[in-house]
Design an enzyme around this catalytic site. Structure first.
Site, mmCIF file in Angstrom:
data_model
loop_
_atom_site.group_PDB
_atom_site.id
_atom_site.type_symbol
_atom_site.label_atom_id
_atom_site.label_comp_id
_atom_site.label_asym_id
_atom_site.label_seq_id
_atom_site.Cartn_x
_atom_site.Cartn_y
_atom_site.Cartn_z
ATOM 1 N N GLU A 114 0.838 -1.203 0.000
ATOM 2 C CA GLU A 114 0.000 0.000 0.000
ATOM 3 C C GLU A 114 0.870 1.248 0.000
ATOM 4 O O GLU A 114 1.882 1.310 0.699
ATOM 5 C CB GLU A 114 -0.893 0.023 1.252
ATOM 6 C CG GLU A 114 -1.898 -1.106 1.303
ATOM 7 C CD GLU A 114 -2.853 -0.974 2.487
ATOM 8 O OE1 GLU A 114 -2.860 0.101 3.139
ATOM 9 O OE2 GLU A 114 -3.591 -1.928 2.763
ATOM 10 N N GLU A 181 -8.454 1.598 -4.705
ATOM 11 C CA GLU A 181 -9.561 1.458 -3.759
ATOM 12 C C GLU A 181 -10.195 2.813 -3.468
ATOM 13 O O GLU A 181 -9.491 3.775 -3.140
ATOM 14 C CB GLU A 181 -9.080 0.820 -2.447
ATOM 15 C CG GLU A 181 -10.188 0.679 -1.415
ATOM 16 C CD GLU A 181 -9.830 -0.192 -0.222
ATOM 17 O OE1 GLU A 181 -10.670 -0.266 0.708
ATOM 18 O OE2 GLU A 181 -8.743 -0.794 -0.209
#
Length: 266
Positions: A114, A181
């Site tokens: 991430e 996302e």
């Protein structure tokens, strides 16, 4: 199904066929998902929430990720296995390499990290050493405390342009895939067109090259009783779990899921 490789995924993007990805944490669900055509299984650090009952993904350890990756590998029948590097497992370059190696040895074919452009050096080092990387951008749940909650990212044009530039930089660094996302659908479409690697979306509209959902979410299972806006409960219309997962795959492939109601606007 024949083993899914990076070449398979690149071919699907070039053909315009959507990629179906689902989180998975054990052997039985891995086998079921493969049998109905799920191409990518993600051992997500979401297991901290849906399996362990934490209120975030932060408590999950590398050992726990490796355990569940090994479980999924035993049930896998040809899907590509992607494993998350959990919170602070990539705090230094040395940790990134060692922890990624642990997950690959447990059965992963790709590691997901991430972040944003700052990931470039670690992605380059991993790729040079034979570890494909998926770069997770947008709402990165490990940074929930920085964001002040689980909020849509990239709504301002300056943010959007930065995200496009970051996506290109990470592809240049060697990222094999991107995951977006909770970003506006229009921005996700721009990013998908700006890079040549496959782009998977969750809460990012239907223009990405594929979709992922958390297994428990798409089966209508929740500790809180609430589901994110981007989730569809596929158990509502189906009698059993394999049929529901098959319906998810079919809906992704036919671009019937996600619909506009599952996405976000700028």
């Amino acid at each position: 199904m024949p083993d899914v490789t990076l070449t398979t995924l690149q071919g699907l993007k070039q053909k315009g066929e959507k990629i179906a990805m689902l989180t998975c944490y054990d052997a039985t669900f891995a086998k079921i998902a493969c049998e109905v055509g799920v191409e990518m299984l993600l051992i997500g650090d979401s297991l901290g929430m849906v399996l362990q009952g934490h209120d975030s993904t932060l408590p999950v350890s590398v050992d726990e990720m490796a355990y569940h990756t090994a479980c999924v590998k035993r049930g896998n029948r040809g899907a590509m296995i992607v494993a998350d590097l959990p919170f602070m497992a990539n705090a230094t370059l040395e940790q990134t390499l060692n922890n990624s190696a642990t997950l690959m040895k447990a059965g992963a074919h790709m590691i997901k990290v991430e972040g944003a452009a700052w990931l470039a050096e670690s992605i380059r080092l991993l790729a040079e050493r034979g570890i494909p990387v998926c770069a997770h951008m947008g709402l990165t749940p490990q940074a929930v405390n920085i964001f002040g909650g689980y909020k849509v990212q990239g709504r301002q044009e300056a943010q959007a342009l930065q995200m496009i530039a970051d996506a290109k930089a990470l592809e240049d660094a060697g990222a094999a895939m991107l995951l977006l996302e909770c970003v506006p659908s229009e921005l996700a479409a721009r990013i998908t067109q700006a890079v040549t690697v496959p782009v998977i979306g969750i809460g990012a509209g239907s223009a990405t090259d594929g979709q992922v959902l958390v297994l428990h979410d798409m089966l209508g299972l929740s500790l809180t009783g609430r589901a994110p806006k981007f989730v569809k409960n596929f158990m509502r219309e189906h009698a059993d779990i394999p049929t529901a997962i098959a319906a998810y795959v079919q809906a992704v492939k036919s671009v019937e899921f996600p619909t506009a109601e599952h996405g976000f606007s700028a």
